[in-house]
Design a protein around this motif. Structure first.
Motif, PDB file in Angstrom:
ATOM      1  N   HIS A 105       0.843  -1.191   0.000  1.00 58.83           N
ATOM      2  CA  HIS A 105       0.000   0.000   0.000  1.00 58.83           C
ATOM      3  C   HIS A 105       0.884   1.250   0.000  1.00 58.83           C
ATOM      4  O   HIS A 105       0.625   2.216  -0.739  1.00 58.83           O
ATOM      5  N   THR A 106       1.933   1.229   0.806  1.00 60.27           N
ATOM      6  CA  THR A 106       2.860   2.357   0.832  1.00 60.27           C
ATOM      7  C   THR A 106       3.445   2.584  -0.558  1.00 60.27           C
ATOM      8  O   THR A 106       3.483   3.715  -1.053  1.00 60.27           O
ATOM      9  N   CYS A 107       3.880   1.514  -1.212  1.00 65.34           N
ATOM     10  CA  CYS A 107       4.427   1.637  -2.576  1.00 65.34           C
ATOM     11  C   CYS A 107       3.376   2.165  -3.547  1.00 65.34           C
ATOM     12  O   CYS A 107       3.688   2.976  -4.434  1.00 65.34           O
ATOM     13  N   SER A 108       2.143   1.727  -3.394  1.00 62.49           N
ATOM     14  CA  SER A 108       1.068   2.193  -4.277  1.00 62.49           C
ATOM     15  C   SER A 108       0.796   3.680  -4.074  1.00 62.49           C
ATOM     16  O   SER A 108       0.588   4.422  -5.049  1.00 62.49           O
ATOM     17  N   MET A 109       0.818   4.127  -2.826  1.00 63.17           N
ATOM     18  CA  MET A 109       0.631   5.555  -2.568  1.00 63.17           C
ATOM     19  C   MET A 109       1.793   6.358  -3.141  1.00 63.17           C
ATOM     20  O   MET A 109       1.597   7.439  -3.719  1.00 63.17           O
ATOM     21  N   MET A 110       3.006   5.827  -2.998  1.00 58.16           N
ATOM     22  CA  MET A 110       4.179   6.495  -3.568  1.00 58.16           C
ATOM     23  C   MET A 110       4.032   6.604  -5.084  1.00 58.16           C
ATOM     24  O   MET A 110       4.298   7.659  -5.667  1.00 58.16           O
ATOM     25  N   MET A 111       3.598   5.516  -5.723  1.00 59.58           N
ATOM     26  CA  MET A 111       3.421   5.534  -7.175  1.00 59.58           C
ATOM     27  C   MET A 111       2.422   6.607  -7.579  1.00 59.58           C
ATOM     28  O   MET A 111       2.646   7.356  -8.537  1.00 59.58           O
ATOM     29  N   ARG A 112       1.314   6.689  -6.858  1.00 61.85           N
ATOM     30  CA  ARG A 112       0.309   7.690  -7.166  1.00 61.85           C
ATOM     31  C   ARG A 112       0.882   9.099  -7.054  1.00 61.85           C
ATOM     32  O   ARG A 112       0.615   9.981  -7.878  1.00 61.85           O
ATOM     33  N   MET A 113       1.701   9.316  -6.034  1.00 57.30           N
ATOM     34  CA  MET A 113       2.301  10.633  -5.842  1.00 57.30           C
ATOM     35  C   MET A 113       3.314  10.950  -6.940  1.00 57.30           C
ATOM     36  O   MET A 113       3.421  12.095  -7.385  1.00 57.30           O
ATOM     37  N   VAL A 114       4.045   9.945  -7.405  1.00 55.12           N
ATOM     38  CA  VAL A 114       4.985  10.141  -8.513  1.00 55.12           C
ATOM     39  C   VAL A 114       4.211  10.478  -9.786  1.00 55.12           C
ATOM     40  O   VAL A 114       4.566  11.398 -10.522  1.00 55.12           O
ATOM     41  N   VAL A 115       3.128   9.749 -10.033  1.00 49.93           N
ATOM     42  CA  VAL A 115       2.319  10.013 -11.231  1.00 49.93           C
ATOM     43  C   VAL A 115       1.708  11.411 -11.164  1.00 49.93           C
ATOM     44  O   VAL A 115       1.835  12.201 -12.096  1.00 49.93           O
ATOM     45  N   ASP A 116       1.052  11.727 -10.055  1.00 54.15           N
ATOM     46  CA  ASP A 116       0.399  13.035  -9.925  1.00 54.15           C
ATOM     47  C   ASP A 116       1.406  14.179  -9.930  1.00 54.15           C
ATOM     48  O   ASP A 116       1.144  15.232 -10.498  1.00 54.15           O
ATOM     49  N   GLY A 117       2.550  13.978  -9.298  1.00 49.48           N
ATOM     50  CA  GLY A 117       3.518  15.044  -9.134  1.00 49.48           C
ATOM     51  C   GLY A 117       4.476  15.247 -10.289  1.00 49.48           C
ATOM     52  O   GLY A 117       5.108  16.296 -10.385  1.00 49.48           O
ATOM     53  N   MET A 118       4.586  14.239 -11.185  1.00 52.13           N
ATOM     54  CA  MET A 118       5.538  14.382 -12.268  1.00 52.13           C
ATOM     55  C   MET A 118       5.155  13.606 -13.523  1.00 52.13           C
ATOM     56  O   MET A 118       5.156  14.157 -14.613  1.00 52.13           O
ATOM     57  N   MET A 119       4.860  12.334 -13.404  1.00 57.01           N
ATOM     58  CA  MET A 119       4.678  11.480 -14.582  1.00 57.01           C
ATOM     59  C   MET A 119       3.539  11.921 -15.498  1.00 57.01           C
ATOM     60  O   MET A 119       3.621  11.718 -16.709  1.00 57.01           O
ATOM     61  N   ALA A 155       2.936  14.722 -16.418  1.00 58.22           N
ATOM     62  CA  ALA A 155       3.459  15.783 -17.283  1.00 58.22           C
ATOM     63  C   ALA A 155       4.805  15.372 -17.882  1.00 58.22           C
ATOM     64  O   ALA A 155       5.611  16.213 -18.243  1.00 58.22           O
ATOM     65  N   ALA A 156       5.042  14.062 -17.973  1.00 58.62           N
ATOM     66  CA  ALA A 156       6.327  13.561 -18.474  1.00 58.62           C
ATOM     67  C   ALA A 156       6.125  12.747 -19.738  1.00 58.62           C
ATOM     68  O   ALA A 156       5.032  12.259 -20.021  1.00 58.62           O
ATOM     69  N   SER A 157       7.198  12.575 -20.458  1.00 60.04           N
ATOM     70  CA  SER A 157       7.190  11.742 -21.661  1.00 60.04           C
ATOM     71  C   SER A 157       7.480  10.285 -21.279  1.00 60.04           C
ATOM     72  O   SER A 157       8.212   9.589 -21.962  1.00 60.04           O
ATOM     73  N   SER A 158       6.875   9.838 -20.188  1.00 59.51           N
ATOM     74  CA  SER A 158       7.123   8.501 -19.654  1.00 59.51           C
ATOM     75  C   SER A 158       6.719   7.418 -20.657  1.00 59.51           C
ATOM     76  O   SER A 158       5.658   7.484 -21.264  1.00 59.51           O
ATOM     77  N   LEU A 159       7.595   6.440 -20.791  1.00 60.78           N
ATOM     78  CA  LEU A 159       7.329   5.289 -21.650  1.00 60.78           C
ATOM     79  C   LEU A 159       7.236   4.013 -20.827  1.00 60.78           C
ATOM     80  O   LEU A 159       7.362   2.919 -21.361  1.00 60.78           O
ATOM     81  N   GLY A 160       7.033   4.160 -19.524  1.00 61.29           N
ATOM     82  CA  GLY A 160       6.932   2.993 -18.655  1.00 61.29           C
ATOM     83  C   GLY A 160       8.266   2.668 -18.006  1.00 61.29           C
ATOM     84  O   GLY A 160       9.218   3.443 -18.063  1.00 61.29           O
ATOM     85  N   SER A 161       8.312   1.494 -17.401  1.00 62.87           N
ATOM     86  CA  SER A 161       9.503   1.088 -16.664  1.00 62.87           C
ATOM     87  C   SER A 161       9.843  -0.365 -16.959  1.00 62.87           C
ATOM     88  O   SER A 161       8.958  -1.217 -16.967  1.00 62.87           O
ATOM     89  N   PRO A 162      11.140  -0.657 -17.149  1.00 65.15           N
ATOM     90  CA  PRO A 162      11.536  -2.057 -17.297  1.00 65.15           C
ATOM     91  C   PRO A 162      11.655  -2.776 -15.953  1.00 65.15           C
ATOM     92  O   PRO A 162      11.929  -3.961 -15.913  1.00 65.15           O
ATOM     93  N   GLY A 163      11.453  -2.059 -14.847  1.00 65.24           N
ATOM     94  CA  GLY A 163      11.422  -2.752 -13.568  1.00 65.24           C
ATOM     95  C   GLY A 163      12.071  -2.015 -12.420  1.00 65.24           C
ATOM     96  O   GLY A 163      12.686  -0.966 -12.582  1.00 65.24           O
TER      97      GLY A 163
END
Length: 155
Positions: free
Chosen positions: A61-75, A77-85
């Motif tokens: 859950h902590t990781c999921s909240m962190m992911m949401r904050m990364v997406v909302d705060g930066m991703m 508005a980014a040219s993100s193409l995903g992550s290899p891991g």
């Protein structure tokens, strides 16, 4: 969506503050019921009797909240193409109801792709702290980002 973050905008040592959020007992229990129903995540009495002294958030859950904050705060508005891991996830201390979760994105390394000139890889570390500034969780991994289009190109 207006892209503000391209591969070229990342550099080693860069820190991006992604804000904070207060974690509620209701969301901790709801997440845990669906995905990690260990007693100290879903039951107040079991949590109180555990080594944690109360209900705590699942590390996932902590990781999921962190992911949401990364997406909302930066991703978003980014040219993100995903992550290899991811390479490493550390749950350092429990996250309790009422805690304030704060996340920082730290760029560790960048490398333009040799085989695909339209992108590059950014290695990063996400650090989550509580309201006391204590580390709660760290995530290390990589993300792929598109390169900034050249002037006059149709990319």
């Amino acid at each position: 969506m207006s892209v503000q973050w391209y591969f070229e905008d990342f550099h080693p040592g860069q820190e991006i503050d992604l804000g904070e959020r207060i974690v509620t007992e209701e969301e901790i229990v709801a997440f845990a019921r669906d995905f990690d129903p260990q007693p100290f995540h879903v039951d107040r009495e079991a949590g109180a009797a555990s080594i944690y002294g109360g209900v705590i958030a699942s590390g996932w859950h902590t990781c999921s909240m962190m992911m949401r904050m990364v997406v909302d705060g930066m991703m978003c508005a980014a040219s993100s193409l995903g992550s290899p891991g991811l390479e490493k996830v550390r749950w350092i201390r429990p996250l309790h109801p009422g805690d304030t979760l704060r996340v920082r994105y730290i760029t560790q390394q960048v490398k333009a792709s040799a085989s695909k000139p339209d992108r590059g890889v950014v290695w990063s570390k996400w650090i989550a702290t509580n309201q006391h500034g204590e580390e709660v969780c760290t995530v290390e991994g990589m993300g792929m980002f598109g390169r900034r289009p050249r002037e006059g190109s149709h990319d």
